[in-house]
Motif scaffolding. Structure first.
Motif, PDB file in Angstrom:
ATOM      1  N   ARG A   1      58.115  50.919  -9.998  1.00 24.90           N
ATOM      2  CA  ARG A   1      58.925  49.734 -10.328  1.00 24.90           C
ATOM      3  C   ARG A   1      58.586  48.578  -9.389  1.00 24.90           C
ATOM      4  O   ARG A   1      58.508  47.419  -9.801  1.00 24.90           O
ATOM      5  CB  ARG A   1      60.415  50.082 -10.229  1.00 24.90           C
ATOM      6  CG  ARG A   1      60.868  51.085 -11.270  1.00 24.90           C
ATOM      7  CD  ARG A   1      62.215  51.685 -10.920  1.00 24.90           C
ATOM      8  NE  ARG A   1      63.302  50.732 -11.042  1.00 24.90           N
ATOM      9  CZ  ARG A   1      64.015  50.539 -12.131  1.00 24.90           C
ATOM     10  NH1 ARG A   1      63.762  51.260 -13.203  1.00 24.90           N
ATOM     11  NH2 ARG A   1      64.969  49.651 -12.174  1.00 24.90           N
ATOM     12  N   LYS A   2      58.365  48.906  -8.116  1.00 21.84           N
ATOM     13  CA  LYS A   2      58.049  47.888  -7.115  1.00 21.84           C
ATOM     14  C   LYS A   2      56.740  47.169  -7.472  1.00 21.84           C
ATOM     15  O   LYS A   2      56.669  45.937  -7.437  1.00 21.84           O
ATOM     16  CB  LYS A   2      57.937  48.545  -5.737  1.00 21.84           C
ATOM     17  CG  LYS A   2      57.663  47.571  -4.593  1.00 21.84           C
ATOM     18  CD  LYS A   2      57.705  48.320  -3.265  1.00 21.84           C
ATOM     19  CE  LYS A   2      57.484  47.387  -2.086  1.00 21.84           C
ATOM     20  NZ  LYS A   2      56.115  46.880  -2.006  1.00 21.84           N
ATOM     21  N   ILE A   3      55.717  47.945  -7.844  1.00 15.52           N
ATOM     22  CA  ILE A   3      54.427  47.346  -8.189  1.00 15.52           C
ATOM     23  C   ILE A   3      54.550  46.490  -9.439  1.00 15.52           C
ATOM     24  O   ILE A   3      53.983  45.397  -9.524  1.00 15.52           O
ATOM     25  CB  ILE A   3      53.366  48.453  -8.396  1.00 15.52           C
ATOM     26  CG1 ILE A   3      53.173  49.233  -7.095  1.00 15.52           C
ATOM     27  CG2 ILE A   3      52.041  47.864  -8.857  1.00 15.52           C
ATOM     28  CD1 ILE A   3      52.312  50.466  -7.221  1.00 15.52           C
ATOM     29  N   VAL A   4      55.315  46.969 -10.411  1.00 15.28           N
ATOM     30  CA  VAL A   4      55.504  46.214 -11.661  1.00 15.28           C
ATOM     31  C   VAL A   4      56.177  44.876 -11.372  1.00 15.28           C
ATOM     32  O   VAL A   4      55.769  43.832 -11.895  1.00 15.28           O
ATOM     33  CB  VAL A   4      56.332  47.029 -12.678  1.00 15.28           C
ATOM     34  CG1 VAL A   4      56.739  46.170 -13.871  1.00 15.28           C
ATOM     35  CG2 VAL A   4      55.526  48.223 -13.155  1.00 15.28           C
ATOM     36  N   MET A   5      57.187  44.881 -10.527  1.00 11.17           N
ATOM     37  CA  MET A   5      57.894  43.643 -10.188  1.00 11.17           C
ATOM     38  C   MET A   5      56.974  42.681  -9.448  1.00 11.17           C
ATOM     39  O   MET A   5      57.006  41.463  -9.674  1.00 11.17           O
ATOM     40  CB  MET A   5      59.129  43.958  -9.326  1.00 11.17           C
ATOM     41  CG  MET A   5      60.226  44.695 -10.082  1.00 11.17           C
ATOM     42  SD  MET A   5      60.812  43.804 -11.534  1.00 11.17           S
ATOM     43  CE  MET A   5      61.695  42.445 -10.740  1.00 11.17           C
ATOM     44  N   GLU A   6      56.128  43.214  -8.569  1.00 16.22           N
ATOM     45  CA  GLU A   6      55.193  42.364  -7.821  1.00 16.22           C
ATOM     46  C   GLU A   6      54.203  41.668  -8.746  1.00 16.22           C
ATOM     47  O   GLU A   6      53.722  40.581  -8.457  1.00 16.22           O
ATOM     48  CB  GLU A   6      54.424  43.218  -6.795  1.00 16.22           C
ATOM     49  CG  GLU A   6      55.262  43.637  -5.602  1.00 16.22           C
ATOM     50  CD  GLU A   6      54.533  44.628  -4.698  1.00 16.22           C
ATOM     51  OE1 GLU A   6      53.423  45.064  -5.060  1.00 16.22           O
ATOM     52  OE2 GLU A   6      55.089  44.956  -3.628  1.00 16.22           O
TER      53      GLU A   6
END
Length: 215
Positions: free
Chosen positions: A193-198
């Motif tokens: 989720r963190k990578i997707v948001m970035e």
């Protein structure tokens, strides 16, 4: 035109649920001794926490198919019966029916997934179940690394248009390393989720799979 690349296991379904339904149907009318012997293999896999090891799962599937000496007609019947027990969540069903250009890339059994998703007119790329001297699940189609290769192959098609990737595993979003595409994730771990948001991607809310139609 938009092309939606959708992972099957873990995104549309929970893990290898469809394959296990298929496995259960194969044993529905078999002798107790045969069922017990092969069930112990499956239990051993769970005890030793190999249940997420695709090769181990498919080794057992192959052993079941070949030990029982099943014919193609029987396999096809079991596929249809297990696919009939498979249900797509309502929001996913609505989305799949309304997305125009969609492709499934999966590490699951392609023949079985096609049977389960026959109402959606989706191109499926997965591991093929084939009959030769015995039953064999070809696993050289979509391994963890090959999934990226298949995504790039689709990216390079002229008619592909705008590509949108949907998945909840690291290999599903690593496509960002070579293609600047929107990425959507669903029920993904915090790290994903963190990578997707970035990357300014979209995290679908539970029960709102259809949100990807707004992309």
């Amino acid at each position: 035109m938009k092309t939606y690349i959708i992972d099957f296991h873990g995104t549309i379904v929970k893990s290898y649920d469809l394959e296990y339904k298929f496995y259960q149907k194969i044993f529905a009318d078999k002798g107790v001794k045969i069922k017990a012997e092969l069930f112990l293999r499956l239990a051993d896999m769970y005890i030793h926490k190999k249940r997420d090891d695709l090769n181990e799962i498919y080794n057992i599937f192959e052993e079941c198919l070949n030990t029982l000496n099943l014919r193609e007609a029987e396999i096809e019947k079991c596929m249809k019966r297990s696919a009939g027990k498979f249900s797509v969540p309502e929001d996913v069903d609505y989305t799949l029916k309304n997305l125009e250009n969609k492709i499934i890339i999966s590490r699951g059994i392609e023949n079985l997934i096609k049977t389960a998703l026959k109402d959606y007119e989706i191109n499926v790329y997965g591991n093929l179940l084939e009959r030769g001297n015995g039953w064999k699940i070809r696993r050289d189609i979509i391994t963890a690394g090959d999934k990226l290769k298949k995504l790039k192959e689709i990216c390079d098609r002229k008619e592909c248009g705008k590509l949108i990737v949907l998945g909840n595993g690291k290999s599903d979003i690593e496509i960002l390393a070579y293609a600047d595409v929107p990425v959507v994730t669903y029920n993904a771990p915090k790290q994903i989720r963190k990578i997707v948001m970035e990357k300014n991607g979209l995290i679908l809310k539970k029960g709102k799979f259809y949100e990807m139609l707004d992309l």
